[in-house]
Write a protein that holds these residues in place. Structure first.
Motif, PDB file in Angstrom:
ATOM      1  N   PHE A  10      41.906  41.739  26.642  1.00 31.01           N
ATOM      2  CA  PHE A  10      41.360  42.579  27.713  1.00 31.01           C
ATOM      3  C   PHE A  10      40.677  41.722  28.784  1.00 31.01           C
ATOM      4  O   PHE A  10      40.753  42.040  29.971  1.00 31.01           O
ATOM      5  CB  PHE A  10      40.382  43.620  27.176  1.00 31.01           C
ATOM      6  CG  PHE A  10      40.061  44.664  28.203  1.00 31.01           C
ATOM      7  CD1 PHE A  10      40.952  45.698  28.448  1.00 31.01           C
ATOM      8  CD2 PHE A  10      38.907  44.590  28.951  1.00 31.01           C
ATOM      9  CE1 PHE A  10      40.680  46.641  29.426  1.00 31.01           C
ATOM     10  CE2 PHE A  10      38.632  45.534  29.931  1.00 31.01           C
ATOM     11  CZ  PHE A  10      39.522  46.566  30.157  1.00 31.01           C
ATOM     12  N   LYS A  11      40.057  40.619  28.377  1.00 35.76           N
ATOM     13  CA  LYS A  11      39.445  39.716  29.355  1.00 35.76           C
ATOM     14  C   LYS A  11      40.516  39.146  30.281  1.00 35.76           C
ATOM     15  O   LYS A  11      40.337  39.099  31.503  1.00 35.76           O
ATOM     16  CB  LYS A  11      38.700  38.591  28.644  1.00 35.76           C
ATOM     17  CG  LYS A  11      38.038  37.623  29.590  1.00 35.76           C
ATOM     18  CD  LYS A  11      37.323  36.517  28.853  1.00 35.76           C
ATOM     19  CE  LYS A  11      36.697  35.603  29.894  1.00 35.76           C
ATOM     20  NZ  LYS A  11      36.765  34.233  29.586  1.00 35.76           N
ATOM     21  N   ARG A  12      41.653  38.715  29.719  1.00 32.56           N
ATOM     22  CA  ARG A  12      42.751  38.200  30.543  1.00 32.56           C
ATOM     23  C   ARG A  12      43.319  39.305  31.428  1.00 32.56           C
ATOM     24  O   ARG A  12      43.685  39.069  32.581  1.00 32.56           O
ATOM     25  CB  ARG A  12      43.852  37.607  29.663  1.00 32.56           C
ATOM     26  CG  ARG A  12      43.423  36.318  28.986  1.00 32.56           C
ATOM     27  CD  ARG A  12      44.548  35.679  28.224  1.00 32.56           C
ATOM     28  NE  ARG A  12      45.019  36.591  27.175  1.00 32.56           N
ATOM     29  CZ  ARG A  12      46.238  36.584  26.667  1.00 32.56           C
ATOM     30  NH1 ARG A  12      47.130  35.724  27.090  1.00 32.56           N
ATOM     31  NH2 ARG A  12      46.587  37.429  25.731  1.00 32.56           N
ATOM     32  N   THR A  13      43.368  40.526  30.890  1.00 36.00           N
ATOM     33  CA  THR A  13      43.832  41.673  31.671  1.00 36.00           C
ATOM     34  C   THR A  13      42.934  41.877  32.883  1.00 36.00           C
ATOM     35  O   THR A  13      43.405  42.063  34.000  1.00 36.00           O
ATOM     36  CB  THR A  13      43.849  42.942  30.795  1.00 36.00           C
ATOM     37  OG1 THR A  13      44.784  42.762  29.735  1.00 36.00           O
ATOM     38  CG2 THR A  13      44.201  44.174  31.597  1.00 36.00           C
ATOM     39  N   VAL A  56      52.521  38.457  35.337  1.00 33.55           N
ATOM     40  CA  VAL A  56      51.811  37.898  34.180  1.00 33.55           C
ATOM     41  C   VAL A  56      52.540  36.667  33.664  1.00 33.55           C
ATOM     42  O   VAL A  56      51.927  35.647  33.349  1.00 33.55           O
ATOM     43  CB  VAL A  56      51.665  38.967  33.066  1.00 33.55           C
ATOM     44  CG1 VAL A  56      51.312  38.346  31.731  1.00 33.55           C
ATOM     45  CG2 VAL A  56      50.609  39.993  33.465  1.00 33.55           C
ATOM     46  N   ARG A  57      53.859  36.746  33.573  1.00 37.19           N
ATOM     47  CA  ARG A  57      54.642  35.632  33.029  1.00 37.19           C
ATOM     48  C   ARG A  57      54.660  34.413  33.944  1.00 37.19           C
ATOM     49  O   ARG A  57      54.615  33.288  33.479  1.00 37.19           O
ATOM     50  CB  ARG A  57      56.069  36.080  32.770  1.00 37.19           C
ATOM     51  CG  ARG A  57      56.175  36.921  31.537  1.00 37.19           C
ATOM     52  CD  ARG A  57      57.596  36.957  31.057  1.00 37.19           C
ATOM     53  NE  ARG A  57      57.621  37.515  29.734  1.00 37.19           N
ATOM     54  CZ  ARG A  57      58.395  38.522  29.380  1.00 37.19           C
ATOM     55  NH1 ARG A  57      59.203  39.070  30.246  1.00 37.19           N
ATOM     56  NH2 ARG A  57      58.357  38.973  28.145  1.00 37.19           N
ATOM     57  N   LEU A 171      49.559  46.034  28.639  1.00 33.57           N
ATOM     58  CA  LEU A 171      50.858  46.080  27.957  1.00 33.57           C
ATOM     59  C   LEU A 171      51.639  44.781  28.169  1.00 33.57           C
ATOM     60  O   LEU A 171      52.291  44.284  27.245  1.00 33.57           O
ATOM     61  CB  LEU A 171      51.689  47.264  28.452  1.00 33.57           C
ATOM     62  CG  LEU A 171      51.365  48.622  27.881  1.00 33.57           C
ATOM     63  CD1 LEU A 171      52.181  49.706  28.580  1.00 33.57           C
ATOM     64  CD2 LEU A 171      51.613  48.663  26.387  1.00 33.57           C
ATOM     65  N   ALA A 172      51.577  44.249  29.381  1.00 33.29           N
ATOM     66  CA  ALA A 172      52.283  42.991  29.666  1.00 33.29           C
ATOM     67  C   ALA A 172      51.716  41.859  28.815  1.00 33.29           C
ATOM     68  O   ALA A 172      52.469  41.037  28.276  1.00 33.29           O
ATOM     69  CB  ALA A 172      52.184  42.655  31.152  1.00 33.29           C
ATOM     70  N   TYR A 173      50.405  41.807  28.678  1.00 33.98           N
ATOM     71  CA  TYR A 173      49.810  40.763  27.838  1.00 33.98           C
ATOM     72  C   TYR A 173      50.116  40.994  26.355  1.00 33.98           C
ATOM     73  O   TYR A 173      50.292  40.030  25.607  1.00 33.98           O
ATOM     74  CB  TYR A 173      48.303  40.641  28.070  1.00 33.98           C
ATOM     75  CG  TYR A 173      47.981  39.770  29.255  1.00 33.98           C
ATOM     76  CD1 TYR A 173      48.274  38.405  29.231  1.00 33.98           C
ATOM     77  CD2 TYR A 173      47.410  40.286  30.391  1.00 33.98           C
ATOM     78  CE1 TYR A 173      48.001  37.601  30.313  1.00 33.98           C
ATOM     79  CE2 TYR A 173      47.129  39.479  31.486  1.00 33.98           C
ATOM     80  CZ  TYR A 173      47.429  38.139  31.432  1.00 33.98           C
ATOM     81  OH  TYR A 173      47.167  37.338  32.512  1.00 33.98           O
TER      82      TYR A 173
END
Length: 194
Positions: A10-13, A56-57, A171-173
């Motif tokens: 969630f932090k990366r999100t 994200v990728r 979702l992507a992460y």
């Protein structure tokens, strides 16, 4: 590998969201406006998910215009909406089956966004779960997505401009973590000086 480190994910999100906030919120506005017409809503949402997953990728900034400019995804988006939506609606009417399907199909939208056919994406998501059999991790991640979505549904309509992209980025992460991919950090935005 998908794990129970939801706080880290969630932090990366949140970091990805803040780096791309304007484009993600504009894309979400397009999705919400498209949802008014009903016909365009799933298509715009699917396109925004594809753009988010690619961002994200690759670490490149999200382009909100991709929400409505991507061609060739209309039928797939509606196929996914119907193939997941109808069983989930019936399942959530009975509560437990809906939660179970949500867990088994956690990765189906992102797998379809990668280009897999809809039914194959549903099956591949189930097979990913079957291979791992990690109920705790998958359930926690589904609950995070449900909580984010519920917050958008309970708050004023403009809250969806934040909660929709947060759900898509999360979702992507989940997808990149499950596949063991190391997403690139977001590229800094270039300031335009006029």
């Amino acid at each position: 590998m998908l794990d129970t480190r939801v706080d880290h994910r969630f932090k990366r999100t949140w970091e990805f969201f803040t780096a791309n906030a304007l484009d993600l919120m504009l894309g979400s506005l397009v999705v919400l406006l498209g949802s008014i017409t009903v016909v365009l809503g799933p298509w715009f949402a699917f396109n925004l998910l594809q753009e988010t997953l690619e961002g994200v990728r690759t670490g490149r900034p999200v382009n909100w215009r991709a929400t409505y400019t991507r061609r060739g995804t209309f039928l797939k988006s509606w196929g996914l909406a119907l193939a997941m939506g109808i069983p989930l609606a019936i399942g959530y009417a009975l509560i437990l089956p809906g939660l179970l399907l949500s867990i088994l199909w956690l990765h189906a939208p992102t797998l379809a966004a990668e280009g897999r056919p809809v039914l194959r994406a549903l099956g591949d998501s189930y097979r990913l779960f079957q291979r791992r059999q990690d109920w705790a991790a998958w359930t926690l991640n589904v609950l995070v997505v449900v909580a984010i979505s519920a917050a958008g549904g309970l708050a004023p309509p403009l809250a969806a401009l934040i909660t929709l992209p947060l759900s898509l980025v999360f979702l992507a992460y989940c997808q990149t973590d499950e596949l063991g991919e190391e997403p690139l950090p977001p590229l800094p935005r270039r300031e335009v000086v006029v």
